[in-house]
Enzyme design. Structure first.
Site, PDB file in Angstrom:
ATOM      1  N   GLY A  71       2.777  -1.183   4.294  1.00  0.00           N
ATOM      2  CA  GLY A  71       2.812   0.235   3.951  1.00  0.00           C
ATOM      3  C   GLY A  71       4.234   0.677   3.654  1.00  0.00           C
ATOM      4  O   GLY A  71       4.751   0.494   2.542  1.00  0.00           O
ATOM      5  N   GLY A  72       4.902   1.241   4.641  1.00  0.00           N
ATOM      6  CA  GLY A  72       6.238   1.835   4.471  1.00  0.00           C
ATOM      7  C   GLY A  72       7.215   0.950   3.708  1.00  0.00           C
ATOM      8  O   GLY A  72       7.914   1.415   2.798  1.00  0.00           O
ATOM      9  N   SER A 130       3.570  -1.991  10.408  1.00  0.00           N
ATOM     10  CA  SER A 130       5.026  -1.975  10.593  1.00  0.00           C
ATOM     11  C   SER A 130       5.676  -3.323  10.276  1.00  0.00           C
ATOM     12  O   SER A 130       6.648  -3.729  10.929  1.00  0.00           O
ATOM     13  CB  SER A 130       5.389  -1.510  12.005  1.00  0.00           C
ATOM     14  OG  SER A 130       4.947  -0.180  12.191  1.00  0.00           O
ATOM     15  N   GLU A 146      -6.667   4.644   8.192  1.00  0.00           N
ATOM     16  CA  GLU A 146      -6.461   6.069   7.869  1.00  0.00           C
ATOM     17  C   GLU A 146      -7.720   6.665   7.251  1.00  0.00           C
ATOM     18  O   GLU A 146      -8.032   7.838   7.455  1.00  0.00           O
ATOM     19  CB  GLU A 146      -5.239   6.215   6.938  1.00  0.00           C
ATOM     20  CG  GLU A 146      -3.942   5.966   7.708  1.00  0.00           C
ATOM     21  CD  GLU A 146      -2.775   5.475   6.879  1.00  0.00           C
ATOM     22  OE1 GLU A 146      -2.824   5.544   5.644  1.00  0.00           O
ATOM     23  OE2 GLU A 146      -1.798   4.991   7.490  1.00  0.00           O
ATOM     24  N   HIS A 203      -9.485   1.118   5.353  1.00  0.00           N
ATOM     25  CA  HIS A 203      -8.172   1.282   5.995  1.00  0.00           C
ATOM     26  C   HIS A 203      -8.346   2.231   7.184  1.00  0.00           C
ATOM     27  O   HIS A 203      -9.142   3.176   7.122  1.00  0.00           O
ATOM     28  CB  HIS A 203      -7.177   1.860   4.972  1.00  0.00           C
ATOM     29  CG  HIS A 203      -5.756   1.829   5.457  1.00  0.00           C
ATOM     30  ND1 HIS A 203      -5.273   2.740   6.353  1.00  0.00           N
ATOM     31  CD2 HIS A 203      -4.733   0.986   5.175  1.00  0.00           C
ATOM     32  CE1 HIS A 203      -4.000   2.468   6.606  1.00  0.00           C
ATOM     33  NE2 HIS A 203      -3.642   1.396   5.906  1.00  0.00           N
ATOM     34  N   GLY A 238       2.428   2.346  10.675  1.00  0.00           N
ATOM     35  CA  GLY A 238       3.341   3.480  10.478  1.00  0.00           C
ATOM     36  C   GLY A 238       4.072   3.909  11.738  1.00  0.00           C
ATOM     37  O   GLY A 238       4.691   4.970  11.766  1.00  0.00           O
ATOM     38  N   GLU A 288      -5.262  -4.992  10.934  1.00  0.00           N
ATOM     39  CA  GLU A 288      -4.277  -3.920  11.054  1.00  0.00           C
ATOM     40  C   GLU A 288      -4.495  -3.180  12.374  1.00  0.00           C
ATOM     41  O   GLU A 288      -5.312  -2.234  12.435  1.00  0.00           O
ATOM     42  CB  GLU A 288      -4.437  -2.943   9.892  1.00  0.00           C
ATOM     43  CG  GLU A 288      -4.195  -3.573   8.539  1.00  0.00           C
ATOM     44  CD  GLU A 288      -3.570  -2.544   7.596  1.00  0.00           C
ATOM     45  OE1 GLU A 288      -2.455  -2.769   7.139  1.00  0.00           O
ATOM     46  OE2 GLU A 288      -4.200  -1.512   7.360  1.00  0.00           O
ATOM     47  N   ASN A 298       0.865  -1.195   0.000  1.00  0.00           N
ATOM     48  CA  ASN A 298       0.000   0.000   0.000  1.00  0.00           C
ATOM     49  C   ASN A 298       0.896   1.237   0.000  1.00  0.00           C
ATOM     50  O   ASN A 298       1.504   1.564   1.014  1.00  0.00           O
ATOM     51  CB  ASN A 298      -0.890  -0.036   1.254  1.00  0.00           C
ATOM     52  CG  ASN A 298      -1.715   1.228   1.419  1.00  0.00           C
ATOM     53  OD1 ASN A 298      -1.875   2.001   0.473  1.00  0.00           O
ATOM     54  ND2 ASN A 298      -2.241   1.443   2.613  1.00  0.00           N
ATOM     55  N   TRP A 299       0.945   1.918  -1.136  1.00  0.00           N
ATOM     56  CA  TRP A 299       1.833   3.088  -1.256  1.00  0.00           C
ATOM     57  C   TRP A 299       1.264   4.331  -0.579  1.00  0.00           C
ATOM     58  O   TRP A 299       1.936   5.340  -0.482  1.00  0.00           O
ATOM     59  CB  TRP A 299       2.094   3.407  -2.733  1.00  0.00           C
ATOM     60  CG  TRP A 299       2.899   2.379  -3.468  1.00  0.00           C
ATOM     61  CD1 TRP A 299       3.360   1.181  -2.979  1.00  0.00           C
ATOM     62  CD2 TRP A 299       3.349   2.456  -4.825  1.00  0.00           C
ATOM     63  NE1 TRP A 299       4.062   0.516  -3.955  1.00  0.00           N
ATOM     64  CE2 TRP A 299       4.063   1.273  -5.095  1.00  0.00           C
ATOM     65  CE3 TRP A 299       3.199   3.395  -5.838  1.00  0.00           C
ATOM     66  CZ2 TRP A 299       4.638   1.010  -6.340  1.00  0.00           C
ATOM     67  CZ3 TRP A 299       3.768   3.139  -7.075  1.00  0.00           C
ATOM     68  CH2 TRP A 299       4.484   1.961  -7.319  1.00  0.00           C
ATOM     69  N   LYS A 300       0.014   4.276  -0.195  1.00  0.00           N
ATOM     70  CA  LYS A 300      -0.663   5.447   0.393  1.00  0.00           C
ATOM     71  C   LYS A 300      -0.501   6.659  -0.535  1.00  0.00           C
ATOM     72  O   LYS A 300      -0.458   6.495  -1.748  1.00  0.00           O
ATOM     73  CB  LYS A 300      -0.140   5.722   1.803  1.00  0.00           C
ATOM     74  CG  LYS A 300      -0.091   4.468   2.672  1.00  0.00           C
ATOM     75  CD  LYS A 300       0.092   4.752   4.111  1.00  0.00           C
ATOM     76  CE  LYS A 300       0.303   3.454   4.858  1.00  0.00           C
ATOM     77  NZ  LYS A 300       0.187   3.595   6.289  1.00  0.00           N
TER      78      LYS A 300
END
Ligand code: PEP
Length: 260
Positions: A243-244, A222, A106, A104, A182, A176, A9-11
């Site tokens: 993510g990251g 993470s 976010e 998600h 993150g 999640e 997931n590149w956000k």
């Protein structure tokens, strides 16, 4: 047997050019390194990349002919019409997108998405033959007050329990924990396993054992090349929502390799 799936997931990261360059780099690495594993007899995961909307369509064109799938990070809860700024599930399908991430944390936290809205988006995704990745997870405060099971049960009931057996088989669940996203503080393998097993039991209670054994449940929060192997080795963890660590081709390949 349920599928192993790794989703990047590149956000809201990467311009069109940066994203396409990274994807080409990733595909070259994938070709080179994972072909070495072809004869290992190990089950290969489905690899899914979720770039921002502006890169989704070209990513899907690039992905044709490769063994990866493209996801969107969101879709509208409406079918079409006067909804300025929205992107519909059918537009994504027409752009050769296969998956869509829905709910998600976010989106829930910053854009006020409720379980009801998530349920509506899941309906739109399924109508357009997209595979919906439904995200659930508790906040730190909820975990510290021992409410994680209650919160997750409610999210599953309100986001998914209106679906019939056939529809549920097109769903992937991502656990999640919000406190792990993150933050660099991942759930331990044991914490992930405990919740994944619980989620499977909630699904089993409504849809039966066979369906619950076939649904893929991904861990997100993470997850990185250092901790992925121990998390993915848990029996009820079927992959990851990353993510990251998906923003760098080398790291993402290493996370993919951790499940082999
Ligand atoms: C995510 O975006 O779903 C996620 C898990 O992010 P990160 O891996 O950066 O915690």
């Amino acid at each position: 047997m349920r599928k192993k799936i790794i989703v990047g997931n590149w956000k809201m990261n990467k311009t069109h050019r940066e994203g396409m360059e990274m994807l080409v780099h990733f595909l070259k690495l994938l070709d080179l390194e994972l072909s070495l594993n072809e004869d290992s007899g190990k089950e290969f995961p489905e690899i899914v990349v979720a770039p921002p909307y502006l890169i989704v369509a070209d990513s899907a064109v690039l992905a044709q002919g490769w063994d990866i799938k493209i996801a969107a990070q969101n879709c509208s809860s409406e079918k079409e019409g006067a909804f300025t700024g929205e992107i519909s599930a059918s537009m994504l399908k027409a752009a050769k997108v296969d998956y869509v991430i829905i709910g998600h944390s976010e989106r829930r936290n910053y854009f006020g998405e409720t379980n009801q809205l998530v349920a509506n988006k899941i309906n739109r995704a399924l109508e357009s033959n997209l595979i919906a990745i439904c995200c659930v997870g508790e906040t730190l405060q909820e975990r510290e007050s021992g409410k994680q099971f209650q919160i997750i049960t409610r999210q599953i009931q309100e986001c998914l329990f209106h679906l019939n057996n056939d529809q549920l088989s097109k769903i992937v669940i991502a656990y999640e924990p919000v406190w792990a996203i993150g933050t660099g503080k991942n759930a331990t393998p044991e914490q992930a396993q405990e919740i994944h097993k619980y989620i499977r039991s909630v699904i089993s209670g409504k849809y039966g054992k066979e369906i619950s054994e076939n649904i893929s449940i991904l861990y997100g929060g993470s997850c990185n090349p250092q901790n992925a192997k121990s998390i993915f080795s848990q029996p009820d963890v079927d992959g990851g929502l990353i993510g990251g660590a998906s923003l760098n081709a080398r790291d993402f390949i290493d996370v993919v390799k951790a499940i082999l």
